[in-house]
Structure formats: structure tokens, C-alpha cells
Design a protein around this motif. Structure first.
Motif, PDB file in Angstrom:
ATOM      1  N   LYS A   1     -21.403   5.628 -18.291  1.00  0.00           N
ATOM      2  CA  LYS A   1     -21.089   6.569 -19.148  1.00  0.00           C
ATOM      3  C   LYS A   1     -20.765   7.865 -18.411  1.00  0.00           C
ATOM      4  CE  LYS A   1     -23.012   9.212 -23.162  1.00  0.00           C
ATOM      5  NZ  LYS A   1     -24.268   9.250 -23.905  1.00  0.00           N
ATOM      6  N   LYS A   2     -21.594   8.220 -17.243  1.00  0.00           N
ATOM      7  CA  LYS A   2     -21.170   9.115 -16.347  1.00  0.00           C
ATOM      8  C   LYS A   2     -19.986   9.224 -15.426  1.00  0.00           C
ATOM      9  CE  LYS A   2     -24.982  12.040 -17.374  1.00  0.00           C
ATOM     10  NZ  LYS A   2     -24.798  13.518 -17.885  1.00  0.00           N
TER      11      LYS A   2
ATOM     12  N   TYR B   1     -26.203   4.083 -18.067  1.00  0.00           N
ATOM     13  CA  TYR B   1     -26.139   5.502 -17.894  1.00  0.00           C
ATOM     14  C   TYR B   1     -24.904   5.903 -16.968  1.00  0.00           C
ATOM     15  CZ  TYR B   1     -27.663  10.150 -16.265  1.00  0.00           C
ATOM     16  OH  TYR B   1     -28.140  11.397 -16.029  1.00  0.00           O
TER      17      TYR B   1
ATOM     18  N   ASP C   1     -31.856  13.716 -13.910  1.00  0.00           N
ATOM     19  CA  ASP C   1     -31.519  13.598 -15.378  1.00  0.00           C
ATOM     20  C   ASP C   1     -31.745  12.008 -15.721  1.00  0.00           C
ATOM     21  OD1 ASP C   1     -30.806  16.157 -15.738  1.00  0.00           O
ATOM     22  OD2 ASP C   1     -28.672  15.837 -15.398  1.00  0.00           O
TER      23      ASP C   1
ATOM     24  N   VAL D   1     -28.510  14.470 -10.496  1.00  0.00           N
ATOM     25  CA  VAL D   1     -28.020  13.524 -11.538  1.00  0.00           C
ATOM     26  C   VAL D   1     -29.282  12.400 -11.392  1.00  0.00           C
ATOM     27  CG1 VAL D   1     -26.689  11.344 -11.599  1.00  0.00           C
ATOM     28  CG2 VAL D   1     -25.692  13.698 -11.096  1.00  0.00           C
TER      29      VAL D   1
END
Length: 266
Positions: free
Chosen positions: A112-113, A109, A53, A50
């Protein structure tokens, strides 16, 4: 005594690659290395994949906001020279802007995850402090971010072309870039060997503690810097930002201690 030997690292395809950019590149790589290493060994409930990314988003947002923050504070100059706005190799980025950019990127981010923002903010903070310690040396090669004149054994020689007008007759100055680099190392050590040991699963304690610790050093160092980009009255904007960051960190630490007894599990 410190003397910057050169500003260009090498020539590539007819273009000069500046030492400033090279230093920043390795600072980012080191920050990633430290973050991943700490996450793997001490924060096993975080996912390094994670993080990997997220890094491109974090780096882009951090650099853009760091530059925008600096440009806004020097808007009179950049209105006259708009082509200089993208000239990052000439220096001119702000850590306060970078922090803001990182926070914006992280909120978007990780929301959203559907992951814990503070949990990942903690491990990234270790890399941030470590990367800053290296990144400040970019100022050395650019002959910038130095302090008032001094005659100490660790004084920094500044060529006439880079001296402020009021200090043109002086040759040696406080290497404030070095002071901040050393301070960031100390901040990292306090976070890693001190705060981490008492964190006890409280997500965000490292993150908010960094706000407080870094702000103390930056506030004091700013007192002797000669390149404050904007003053409000007689107070440099960087000191005002540091006070606000310190207060945010203090409130955050109190909130985390009271509300987050254990890290949320994903």
C-alpha cells in the motif's frame, strides 16, 4: 536448577497481571529497540518513521495470528472452553502463527505504501530474533514449553499440576524454553555478525536466512518437548512447519542472491 517462583507480576485495580504478559510486553519493546537501532546505523535507506507507523499493525496481526494458529491446532479443547480463546495470559501462542501474521501485515502495508517489503523485512528480522530470546522466558513463568525428564545441572523443576500425566512421577525436565531462547540469541548473532557482512545490498537475505536458522533449532528442540499441540502421525506439526519454513528460506536465499543484487531505492 531452574524453578519458576511466581506467575503473577502484580495486582492492578483488582486484576492479576501475569508475568507471561509482562515478559511479552518487554520482549516487544526490546524487539522494537533492536530493529530501530539496527535500521538507523546499518540500514540508512530505511525510514524509522515508517517502521514506527507499522509496528502497531505488525504487533496486532502477529498476536492475533499467533493465537489463532494455536487455537486451531487445539480446536477440540477450545470448542469445549470457548472463553479460553482470548485468555492469552494462560499462554498458548505460536511463533509460526506470529511469523505468518507478520508477513500478511507486511505485504499489505508495504504494498500500500509502495515500499520494498524485503528491505524492511530484513531490519525487522533482527528485532524478531532478539524479541524471541526474551519472549521465551514467558514460558518459564507459566511452567510450559518444557521438555522430557532429565537430571542435568540446568534441569527445570515443574510442579505436579503442570506435569504431563505420563511424566507425573518426575520432578525435573529439560528447560526447552531456555534452549530456544539461547538459540534465538545465536541466530541474531549469526545474522548480525555473519550474514549482514556478506549481504552486499541483497534485500531479503537476512529475512530468509532467519527462516533457515531458526527452523534448524526449533526442529531439534521440538524432539524433546512434551507439549506438541498436534502430531501428524508421529511427527509434531511444529517440526513440519519448521521444515517448510527452512525450505522457504533456502529458496528465498537463492532467489535473492540471483535476482536482487542491490536494494531497490524508494
Amino acid at each position: 536448577m531452574f524453578t519458576s517462583p511466581f506467575t503473577t507480576a502484580f495486582i492492578l485495580g483488582g486484576y492479576e497481571v501475569k508475568m507471561y504478559g509482562v515478559v511479552m510486553f518487554f520482549a516487544i519493546l526490546f524487539a522494537i529497540f533492536v530493529t530501530n537501532s539496527v535500521a538507523k546505523k546499518y540500514y540508512k535507506n530505511t525510514d524509522v518513521n515508517v517502521l514506527m507507523d507499522f509496528y502497531p499493525v505488525l504487533i496486532l496481526s502477529g498476536i492475533v495470528c499467533a493465537r489463532l494458529y494455536y487455537v486451531i491446532l487445539n480446536i477440540d479443547y477450545y470448542i469445549l472452553k470457548p472463553d479460553e480463546i482470548i485468555a492469552l495470559w494462560h499462554g498458548g501462542i505460536s511463533i509460526h502463527g506470529a511469523i505468518l501474521g507478520g508477513i500478511i501485515a507486511g505485504v499489505i502495508y508495504f504494498n500500500k505504501k509502495k515500499l520494498s517489503i524485503l528491505k524492511y523485512a530484513d531490519v525487522i528480522t533482527y528485532g524478531l530474533a532478539a524479541g524471541q530470546a526474551i519472549g521465551r522466558w514467558g514460558n518459564f513463568f507459566n511452567s510450559e514449553a518444557f521438555g522430557t525428564p532429565c537430571d542435568l545441572p540446568w534441569k527445570l523443576y515443574i510442579a505436579p499440576a503442570y506435569r504431563p500425566v505420563e511424566y507425573y512421577s518426575y520432578s525435573y525436565f529439560h528447560p526447552t524454553f531456555l534452549y530456544e531462547s539461547l538459540w534465538c540469541i545465536l541466530v541474531f548473532l549469526i545474522l548480525f555478525f555473519g550474514v549482514r557482512k556478506i549481504q552486499n545490498g541483497r534485500c531479503g537475505l537476512i529475512f530468509y536466512s532467519y527462516f533457515m536458522l531458526y527452523s534448524i533449532g526449533r526442529f531439534l528442540i521440538e524432539e524433546i518437548r512434551t507439549d506438541s499441540v498436534l502430531n501428524i502421525g508421529s511427527i509434531p506439526i511444529a517440526q513440519i512447519a519448521s521444515v517448510l519454513l527452512f525450505i522457504t528460506g533456502a529458496i528465498g536465499c537463492i532467489w535473492v542472491i540471483n535476482r536482487y543484487k542491490n536494494c531497490p531505492q524508494d
